[in-house]
Design an enzyme around this catalytic site. Structure first.
Site, PDB file in Angstrom:
ATOM      1  N   CYS A 154      33.013 -81.010  -1.206  1.00 57.95           N
ATOM      2  CA  CYS A 154      34.124 -80.710  -0.095  1.00 57.95           C
ATOM      3  C   CYS A 154      35.583 -80.779  -0.897  1.00 57.95           C
ATOM      4  CB  CYS A 154      33.725 -81.416   1.126  1.00 57.95           C
ATOM      5  SG  CYS A 154      34.156 -83.340   0.828  1.00 57.95           S
ATOM      6  N   HIS A 205      34.361 -86.135   4.723  1.00 52.86           N
ATOM      7  CA  HIS A 205      34.064 -84.886   4.467  1.00 52.86           C
ATOM      8  C   HIS A 205      35.303 -84.213   4.900  1.00 52.86           C
ATOM      9  CE1 HIS A 205      31.852 -81.435   3.892  1.00 52.86           C
ATOM     10  NE2 HIS A 205      32.195 -80.779   4.800  1.00 52.86           N
ATOM     11  N   HIS A 217      34.185 -74.632   4.640  1.00 52.47           N
ATOM     12  CA  HIS A 217      33.967 -76.028   3.741  1.00 52.47           C
ATOM     13  C   HIS A 217      32.908 -75.976   2.891  1.00 52.47           C
ATOM     14  CE1 HIS A 217      30.660 -77.753   6.374  1.00 52.47           C
ATOM     15  NE2 HIS A 217      30.724 -76.531   6.812  1.00 52.47           N
TER      16      HIS A 217
END
Length: 249
Positions: A154, A205, A217
């Protein structure tokens, strides 16, 4: 006294090459890095640099940047001020009509409640490039610690996209990036979105907001677009943010 043409310098989007369909190349059977470089009239070193490759091997359906990323640059836009018009009424009182300014080029702007957190001109120029390029990477696999076209995690995805757009940041974790950002109450397309307690406690994240309550993402299935309405992401949502380096003073 009449105002003349005023020249102002603004940040605009220099985007033609990066936004074109030819920016990315998908590796086909029989391709080698040398063959791809020759086909796109670039050098092998160019491909290594633009894609942050550590080795020359490629695999089928791998996506590679084959044109030099073009970042936001400075240019000039003319602001034309029209001649003030004097309107005389029947009572012979004069009313001055305010001149209208017409710009031959304008930046994309959006309203912000908190002016201290507003997007800078540099940010306005970068955001469309960031979002467009991010969408073109959809489908690239997830690789823990990855930050190249071979695979992303991420924060590696955020690092790669933003550095390609011209933002000077180093490769860090989502938690570290969170510390370099400011929370915004009304997100615009291109802002960051953070989550917590996914695979570890705390900020864990992040992704890029693309509008319509969706974000892109590097998830467990690779680079993908996901809805923030998902029960999982609702549960772990923290905030919308933007890099301090892209906020107005």
């Amino acid at each position: 006294m009449f105002k003349k043409v005023l020249i102002v310098t603004v940040l605009l989007i220099s985007f033609a090459s990066s936004a074109s369909a030819n920016t990315l190349y998908e590796v086909k059977k029989g391709d080698t890095l040398s063959k791809i470089a020759k086909l796109n009239k670039v050098t092998i070193n160019d491909l290594r640099s633009w894609n942050k490759l550590t080795k020359d091997s490629v695999y089928i359906k791998q996506k590679l940047v084959v044109k030099k990323p073009v970042v936001a640059t400075k240019t000039q836009a003319k602001v034309v001020t029209t001649k003030p018009v004097v309107v005389t009424s029947t009572s012979k009182q004069e009313t001055v009509v305010t001149p209208v300014q017409v710009k031959d080029a304008q930046l994309i702007t959006a309203p912000f409640q908190d002016q201290e957190k507003s997007l800078s001109a540099k940010g306005q120029a970068m955001y469309p490039l960031i979002v467009d390029f991010a969408k073109r990477l959809e489908g690239i696999p997830y690789v823990y610690g990855g930050y190249t076209m071979s695979g992303f995690d991420c924060s590696g995805f955020i690092y790669f996209i933003h550095t390609q757009a011209g933002l000077d940041i180093t490769r860090q974790s989502s938690e570290s990036y969170f510390a370099q950002t400011s929370v915004v109450s009304i997100p615009v397309v291109g802002d960051l979105v953070f989550f917590q307690n996914t695979y570890k406690q705390g900020i864990s994240h992040m992704g890029i907001y693309i509008g319509n309550n969706k974000f892109i993402h590097a998830g467990s299935k690779g680079v993908e677009v996901t809805s923030l309405d998902s029960s999982y992401w609702k549960e772990h949502f923290v905030s919308f943010n933007r890099f301090n380096a892209l906020t107005g003073k």
